[in-house]
Design a protein around this motif. Structure first.
Motif, mmCIF file in Angstrom:
data_model
loop_
_atom_site.group_PDB
_atom_site.id
_atom_site.type_symbol
_atom_site.label_atom_id
_atom_site.label_comp_id
_atom_site.label_asym_id
_atom_site.label_seq_id
_atom_site.Cartn_x
_atom_site.Cartn_y
_atom_site.Cartn_z
ATOM 1 N N MET A 272 31.893 52.069 -11.483
ATOM 2 C CA MET A 272 32.854 52.647 -12.421
ATOM 3 C C MET A 272 34.265 52.395 -11.890
ATOM 4 N N ARG A 273 35.198 52.256 -12.809
ATOM 5 C CA ARG A 273 36.565 51.918 -12.408
ATOM 6 C C ARG A 273 37.318 53.139 -11.893
ATOM 7 N N ASP A 274 37.152 54.277 -12.557
ATOM 8 C CA ASP A 274 37.805 55.519 -12.165
ATOM 9 C C ASP A 274 36.952 56.675 -12.654
ATOM 10 N N TYR A 275 37.408 57.908 -12.459
ATOM 11 C CA TYR A 275 36.584 59.055 -12.826
ATOM 12 C C TYR A 275 36.471 59.228 -14.334
ATOM 13 N N THR A 276 37.496 58.890 -15.059
ATOM 14 C CA THR A 276 37.412 58.953 -16.521
ATOM 15 C C THR A 276 36.310 58.027 -17.016
#
Length: 384
Positions: A272-276
């Motif tokens: 995943m790229r970030d938490y969002t």
């Protein structure tokens, strides 16, 4: 107070971390950033090339002794202030004459004016908006600009690289610096210093359809190593596990979780790229599991946080209290919650305005007021 010595090569040995390659004339340890106090030349030859005094930052031993005889008390007071709280790490990373513990942000001195780039670990994202708005109200000319890498995903590893390359004034990191980072900085003529500002808990979160009391740490490892592939293997529903995490090239979660077993990471783990991005993916796939941060996931309603137990036990400890509204700060602080890490600000010690920005930012976060913002963001303050 530590007294630094010199070795048979004339290099200064740091009395705090024992780093033995500080060149003659250095004023700070190139590995840990601690001020070098004094070093005597052992068995020195009385020839001009081997004078009986060793210059430390252009000051002879005679002058240095006189300086510390007069000012030693005041220097000791600075170090004492920096290391007073029992829960503040008293390592070389945190003891520095310009890293101090203030009560409010407005007390922090020497906050430079200008626009300063920062970046690094995505776990800091919940802290940035509220904290930086508060900083801007006190110091409107201290501009903070989040800077993403041009060609890679954001993360603590890319942030450190950008700091070394001069693209950032300071970096935010979710794991300690490595020897290679200190070495690269030394090769480029400066040093790095890391200062802990808070504690974060690793969080395992699932799709809402996954209903289990919790997971043990060893079970979590086996999931990411591909040994456990269905929730029914850990007492859950008959659903295939789709695991998400940050790419270990950029983030630190899997590095810390698996350690030397990182090479056993399952090729089926998705990044995943970030938490969002992570929350969106986990909440949309039945059987999905994500690894994140208590601060970043606090208050999310579309996923289900899991309690975690040490080893292979079933003594599950929840990451949140008060129906998920508060981080379980007591468990994170005393180690009852098994997966925690410290959060750092990494300062570039190069005598430039970038160093001044890093020192000011660190002092702002370590102030009592700054620590309150760290707590509000879902992390555990390092000061009481």
């Amino acid at each position: 107070m530590n007294t630094d010595e010199s070795n048979n090569k004339g290099n200064i040995i740091c009395g705090r971390c024992a780093y033995d390659a500080n060149p003659r004339g250095a004023t700070h340890c190139q590995k840990c950033g601690t001020p070098l106090v004094i070093a005597s030349v052992p068995n020195s030859d009385p020839s001009p090339a081997s004078d009986s005094t060793l210059l430390v930052g252009g000051i002879s031993v005679v002058a240095t002794v006189l300086f510390f005889a007069i000012g030693g008390y005041f220097f000791w007071q600075q170090v004492r202030v920096a290391s007073t709280p029992s829960n503040l790490n008293n390592s070389a990373d945190n003891i520095s004459s310009d890293i101090r513990l203030y009560n409010s942000m407005k007390e922090v001195p020497k906050v430079p004016e200008g626009t300063f780039n920062y970046g690094g670990a995505v776990v800091f994202a919940p802290l940035r908006n509220s904290l930086h708005k508060a900083i801007n109200q006190v110091y409107p000319k201290f501009g903070l600009r989040f800077t993403e890498p041009k060609y890679n995903n954001p993360g603590q590893n890319t942030g450190i690289t950008m700091l070394l390359d001069g693209e950032l004034s300071f970096a935010q990191s979710s794991k300690p610096l490595e020897d290679t980072h200190y070495s690269k900085a030394k090769e480029r003529g400066f040093s790095l210093q890391q200062v802990a500002i808070g504690i974060d808990g690793f969080l395992l979160f699932t799709h809402p359809d996954v209903s289990i009391p919790g997971l043990a740490v060893e079970q979590v490892k086996d999931i990411f190593k591909g040994k456990i592939t269905n929730w029914n293997q850990v007492g859950g529903p008959d659903l295939a596990i789709t695991a998400f995490a940050f790419n270990p090239k950029f983030g630190s979660s899997l590095n810390i979780l698996l350690g030397p077993e990182l090479d056993q990471l399952s090729p089926k783990v998705q990044f995943m790229r970030d938490y969002t991005d992570g929350v969106r993916k986990v909440s949309s796939i039945r059987g999905a599991l994500g690894i994140g941060s208590t601060g970043a996931i606090l208050g999310q309603k579309s996923i289900r946080p899991l309690a975690i137990a040490h080893g292979n036990s079933k003594s599950y400890v929840p990451p949140f209290t008060d129906d998920g509204k508060q981080v379980n700060a007591t468990a994170l602080r005393d180690g009852t919650y098994p997966l925690t890490r410290r959060l750092f600000i990494v300062i570039r010690r190069d005598g430039t305005i970038d160093e001044a920005a890093g020192v000011a930012y660190t002092n702002l976060l370590l102030s009592q007021e700054g620590q309150q913002y760290i707590e509000k963001a879902g992390f555990v303050p390092i000061r009481n």
